[in-house]
Design a protein around this motif. Structure first.
Motif, PDB file in Angstrom:
ATOM      1  N   ILE A  41      -6.820 -20.375   1.002  1.00 47.19           N
ATOM      2  CA  ILE A  41      -8.069 -20.742   1.681  1.00 47.19           C
ATOM      3  C   ILE A  41      -9.225 -19.922   1.120  1.00 47.19           C
ATOM      4  CG2 ILE A  41      -9.298 -20.723   3.909  1.00 47.19           C
ATOM      5  CD1 ILE A  41      -7.260 -23.022   3.663  1.00 47.19           C
ATOM      6  N   PHE A  42      -8.984 -18.655   0.852  1.00 50.39           N
ATOM      7  CA  PHE A  42     -10.010 -17.802   0.247  1.00 50.39           C
ATOM      8  C   PHE A  42     -10.449 -18.398  -1.091  1.00 50.39           C
ATOM      9  CE2 PHE A  42     -11.788 -14.358  -2.185  1.00 50.39           C
ATOM     10  CZ  PHE A  42     -12.496 -13.617  -1.257  1.00 50.39           C
ATOM     11  N   PHE A  63      -9.998 -18.670   9.988  1.00 53.11           N
ATOM     12  CA  PHE A  63      -8.773 -18.234  10.664  1.00 53.11           C
ATOM     13  C   PHE A  63      -9.015 -17.902  12.131  1.00 53.11           C
ATOM     14  CE2 PHE A  63      -7.362 -18.030   6.303  1.00 53.11           C
ATOM     15  CZ  PHE A  63      -6.114 -18.611   6.430  1.00 53.11           C
ATOM     16  N   LEU A  64     -10.210 -17.449  12.467  1.00 46.91           N
ATOM     17  CA  LEU A  64     -10.533 -17.231  13.873  1.00 46.91           C
ATOM     18  C   LEU A  64     -10.507 -18.568  14.622  1.00 46.91           C
ATOM     19  CD1 LEU A  64     -11.463 -15.444  16.218  1.00 46.91           C
ATOM     20  CD2 LEU A  64     -13.819 -15.825  15.439  1.00 46.91           C
ATOM     21  N   LYS A  65     -11.147 -19.583  14.045  1.00 45.06           N
ATOM     22  CA  LYS A  65     -11.152 -20.905  14.684  1.00 45.06           C
ATOM     23  C   LYS A  65      -9.740 -21.486  14.748  1.00 45.06           C
ATOM     24  CE  LYS A  65     -15.908 -22.081  14.067  1.00 45.06           C
ATOM     25  NZ  LYS A  65     -16.940 -22.929  13.527  1.00 45.06           N
ATOM     26  N   SER A  81      -1.637 -26.493   6.097  1.00 42.79           N
ATOM     27  CA  SER A  81      -2.780 -26.114   5.264  1.00 42.79           C
ATOM     28  C   SER A  81      -3.864 -27.177   5.274  1.00 42.79           C
ATOM     29  CB  SER A  81      -2.335 -25.822   3.832  1.00 42.79           C
ATOM     30  OG  SER A  81      -1.761 -26.976   3.254  1.00 42.79           O
ATOM     31  N   ALA A  82      -3.510 -28.451   5.411  1.00 40.18           N
ATOM     32  CA  ALA A  82      -4.526 -29.512   5.430  1.00 40.18           C
ATOM     33  C   ALA A  82      -5.498 -29.288   6.588  1.00 40.18           C
ATOM     34  CB  ALA A  82      -3.860 -30.881   5.541  1.00 40.18           C
ATOM     35  N   TRP A  83      -4.962 -28.870   7.722  1.00 43.57           N
ATOM     36  CA  TRP A  83      -5.810 -28.582   8.889  1.00 43.57           C
ATOM     37  C   TRP A  83      -6.720 -27.399   8.587  1.00 43.57           C
ATOM     38  CZ3 TRP A  83      -5.187 -24.876  13.220  1.00 43.57           C
ATOM     39  CH2 TRP A  83      -5.933 -25.224  14.352  1.00 43.57           C
ATOM     40  N   LEU A  84      -6.162 -26.372   7.949  1.00 40.94           N
ATOM     41  CA  LEU A  84      -6.967 -25.196   7.596  1.00 40.94           C
ATOM     42  C   LEU A  84      -8.043 -25.554   6.576  1.00 40.94           C
ATOM     43  CD1 LEU A  84      -4.170 -22.480   7.314  1.00 40.94           C
ATOM     44  CD2 LEU A  84      -5.833 -22.759   9.167  1.00 40.94           C
TER      45      LEU A  84
END
Length: 186
Positions: A41-42, A63-65, A81-84
């Motif tokens: 994600i980064f 990541f908080l959300k 991961s798709a959601w992230l």
């Protein structure tokens, strides 16, 4: 890498779903998911911002959300991961809307080769430079489709989940964008 291939096996997704359910019961059990996905994600965010501090801030928000909303997550047949990535994509868009700055397009050789191959074009430096210029002219949503498909190597099913559209719509839009790019390169 063939982007049409599934990035995660069905068995891995089932194991991950168990981790998600555990995190839904106890948020402190979110850590394995965080550890697994923080770096990808980064990188995803950094490719769009080219600013390490901003990327770290946006990644923290993602990541908080995700932790705050883990209770409402439902398995959709695609990796977590798709959601992230969807959350990250929204955070990036929100940042650029709020700051009124232009997003960055980070391009890698492998992705260029894949685009050129898909458009049946010969890969050469002059054409690459022209393609960079044409990619820069795309609407954000179109550019995001191209990035996810050719630079992130995501299958259409995941792209659809990330961008909240159907899989067939993701395919159709991607190939229409490629056709427009091909015409502009001529």
């Amino acid at each position: 890498m063939d982007p049409s291939k599934r990035t995660v096996s069905a068995e891995s997704m089932q194991e991950e779903w168990k981790e998600i359910q555990a995190a839904q019961r106890e948020v402190s059990l979110f850590r394995p998911l965080y550890n697994r996905y923080y770096e990808p994600i980064f990188r995803f965010i950094f490719r769009r911002t080219a600013d390490e501090d901003l990327t770290a801030d946006l990644c923290s928000q993602v990541f908080l959300k995700a932790m705050q909303r883990i209770g409402s997550y439902t398995f959709q047949g695609v990796p977590f991961s798709a959601w992230l990535y969807r959350i990250a994509s929204n955070e990036i868009a929100q940042h650029f809307r709020a700051t009124k700055k232009n997003r960055v397009v980070s391009i890698e050789d492998e992705g260029f080769a894949d685009i050129m191959e898909e458009m049946d074009e010969e890969d050469n430096e002059a054409l690459r430079q022209l393609l960079i210029d044409k990619l820069d002219e795309l609407k954000d949503t179109d550019l995001q489709l191209i990035e996810l498909r050719f630079f992130e190597h995501r299958p259409f099913k995941e792209i659809a989940e990330i961008l909240d559209m159907t899989e067939s719509n993701a395919k159709v839009k991607t190939y229409r964008i490629l056709e427009r790019l091909k015409k502009r390169l001529s």
